[in-house]
Design an enzyme around this catalytic site. Structure first.
Site, short mmCIF file in Angstrom:
data_model
loop_
_atom_site.label_atom_id
_atom_site.label_comp_id
_atom_site.label_asym_id
_atom_site.label_seq_id
_atom_site.Cartn_x
_atom_site.Cartn_y
_atom_site.Cartn_z
N ARG A 39 52.91 50.24 42.24
CA ARG A 39 53.14 48.91 42.81
C ARG A 39 53.40 48.96 44.32
NH1 ARG A 39 57.47 47.63 39.25
NH2 ARG A 39 58.29 46.39 40.93
N ASN A 40 53.40 50.16 44.92
CA ASN A 40 53.53 50.24 46.36
C ASN A 40 52.20 49.77 46.96
OD1 ASN A 40 53.48 51.33 49.15
ND2 ASN A 40 55.45 52.18 48.54
N GLN A 41 52.27 48.92 47.95
CA GLN A 41 51.08 48.28 48.50
C GLN A 41 50.48 48.99 49.71
OE1 GLN A 41 53.04 44.47 48.95
NE2 GLN A 41 52.09 43.70 47.07
N THR A 144 56.20 48.51 52.39
CA THR A 144 55.19 48.27 51.36
C THR A 144 55.72 48.55 49.96
OG1 THR A 144 54.35 50.53 51.60
CG2 THR A 144 53.30 48.80 52.95
#
Length: 173
Positions: A39-41, A144
């Site tokens: 889920r880190n962007q 992020t």
């Protein structure tokens, strides 16, 4: 997880921009990859900024950064942190990476962007006072990390577009 160490930098000799995180989280440490939490962007934002389409495998992701003359590293070489959140880092245990040597080896870097407040604060506290490069442009960007939910993806992307502008400005010099 408690005593943790960062990864080596991803950097080509012609790097002009350096993006700094704080130190890898649990998912990244387990995978041996920067920004491995699903889920880190970070990688989604980089793919958008570099207009290189979806970045599927880690070697492709890191090559996209190298091709764009972007270096990636962490401020912290090691620290004590129970869990994965930056807020849990024991500040007294932090050892910074060797930025004097890194910047000497990468003399074209003029811009440093921080992936979140923890990276910026650690850099300003531990590194900047001893750094002899006054011409560096330093700028914090929103983290992020999925833990930083104050902004949605689109809002984070808009903030991170400054990197694309930085790429254009260094390309024109």
């Amino acid at each position: 997880m408690s005593d943790i160490r960062s990864f080596p930098p991803i950097a080509g000799k012609n790097a002009r921009i350096l993006i700094l995180g704080s130190i890898p989280g649990k998912a990244s440490l387990e995978a041996g990859q920067y920004y491995a939490h699903p889920r880190n962007q970070f990688w989604t934002i980089m793919a958008e900024l570099l207009a290189c389409g979806p970045l599927s495998d880690y070697p492709g992701k890191t090559q996209a950064l190298l091709d764009a003359n972007i270096a990636l590293w962490d401020v912290m070489q090691s620290c004590y942190r129970p869990g994965s959140l930056d807020a849990a880092i024991d500040k007294s245990s932090v050892v910074a990476n060797d930025f004097k040597s890194f910047l000497a080896d990468h003399p074209h870097i003029r811009q440093i962007f921080f992936n979140g407040a923890t990276a910026e604060q650690a850099f300003r506290r531990l590194v900047r006072p001893d750094l002899l490069k006054p011409d560096l442009h330093l700028q914090r960007l929103p983290s992020t990390s999925p833990a930083h939910a104050a902004l949605n993806f689109q809002q984070k992307l808009e903030c991170w577009r400054v990197i694309a502008s930085g790429l254009n400005s260094v390309a024109n010099h």
